[in-house]
Motif scaffolding. Structure first.
Motif, short mmCIF file in Angstrom:
data_model
loop_
_atom_site.label_atom_id
_atom_site.label_comp_id
_atom_site.label_asym_id
_atom_site.label_seq_id
_atom_site.Cartn_x
_atom_site.Cartn_y
_atom_site.Cartn_z
N ASN A 1 0.67 -1.19 0.15
CA ASN A 1 -0.13 0.02 -0.07
C ASN A 1 0.47 1.15 0.01
N SER B 1 -4.88 5.01 -5.14
CA SER B 1 -4.94 5.65 -4.06
C SER B 1 -4.06 6.19 -3.90
N SER B 2 -2.58 5.20 -5.38
CA SER B 2 -1.07 5.44 -4.68
C SER B 2 -0.50 6.89 -6.00
N ASN B 3 0.16 7.39 -5.07
CA ASN B 3 0.66 8.14 -6.29
C ASN B 3 1.68 8.23 -7.15
#
Length: 211
Positions: A151, A178-180
């Motif tokens: 995550n 949701s990760s950049n």
């Protein structure tokens, strides 16, 4: 590969894993520089039978500074090496970040491979303001499911050794919405010579991009 003209004019002696001893013999070098991580031990031992060899093993920025100073001594360029180290450390002091964001640094695709906990890349990640998600050592292979479990808030896709592109951001974003995810200059995270002069100003720009 820098500077380009110098690079184009030099004799090639093979790849890091497959050096050509016959070409090295024609060059009759006074000194051979090798690296523990990049070169094949057996091949380097063959070279050592005929020529002086100095082997580097770089895992930290401090190791890189020591390497530059040592090579400066070996080739009678102590002053130039000292000045280079001073310039790199001055650039480092200009960039200081207090809070670290958790990040995963990918170096390869099919399979995905990441920089682990005892690598030069991790040390540079720390200076760049990132905390490595990985506790595994070296360069572990990761599945998409394993990456999901980590995550990571940020995923850094290196320009080398695998040349990640924009399309790979989209590929990963599908699994990790949701990760950049961003592309980064692998030279400035993993090359431990004079390219370090440019690393810290690049890290500052990168943080602006991720903000």
């Amino acid at each position: 590969i820098h500077p380009p003209l110098w690079f184009q004019q030099k004799k090639r002696v093979g790849g890091t894993k497959n050096i050509q001893l016959d070409i090295i013999h024609t060059l009759q070098p006074d000194l051979v520089l090798a690296n523990k991580e990049e070169n094949n031990k057996q091949q380097i031992e063959q070279v050592q039978q005929d020529y002086p060899v100095w082997v580097s093993n770089i895992q930290t920025l401090q190791d890189a500074m020591h390497m530059i100073e040592t090579i400066g001594t070996l080739v009678h360029r102590e002053e130039e090496a000292f000045c280079l180290c001073e310039k790199i450390l001055t650039e480092k002091e200009k960039f200081a970040i207090q809070t670290k964001q958790k990040a995963l640094y990918l170096i390869w695709r099919e399979p995905y491979m990441a920089a682990g906990s005892d690598t030069f890349i991790q040390d540079m990640m720390s200076y760049a303001g990132f905390e490595n998600c990985l506790t595994q050592t070296r360069y572990p292979v990761l599945s998409i499911e394993e990456i999901k479990q980590l995550n990571p808030g940020i995923i850094l896709l290196s320009s080398e050794p695998y040349p990640f592109k924009e399309k790979h951001i989209l590929e990963l974003q599908h699994h990790l919405p949701s990760s950049n995810i961003c592309l980064v200059d692998g030279e400035l995270f993993s090359w431990y010579g004079s390219r370090l002069l440019h690393s810290f100003s690049y890290f500052a720009t990168l943080h602006e991009q991720l903000a």
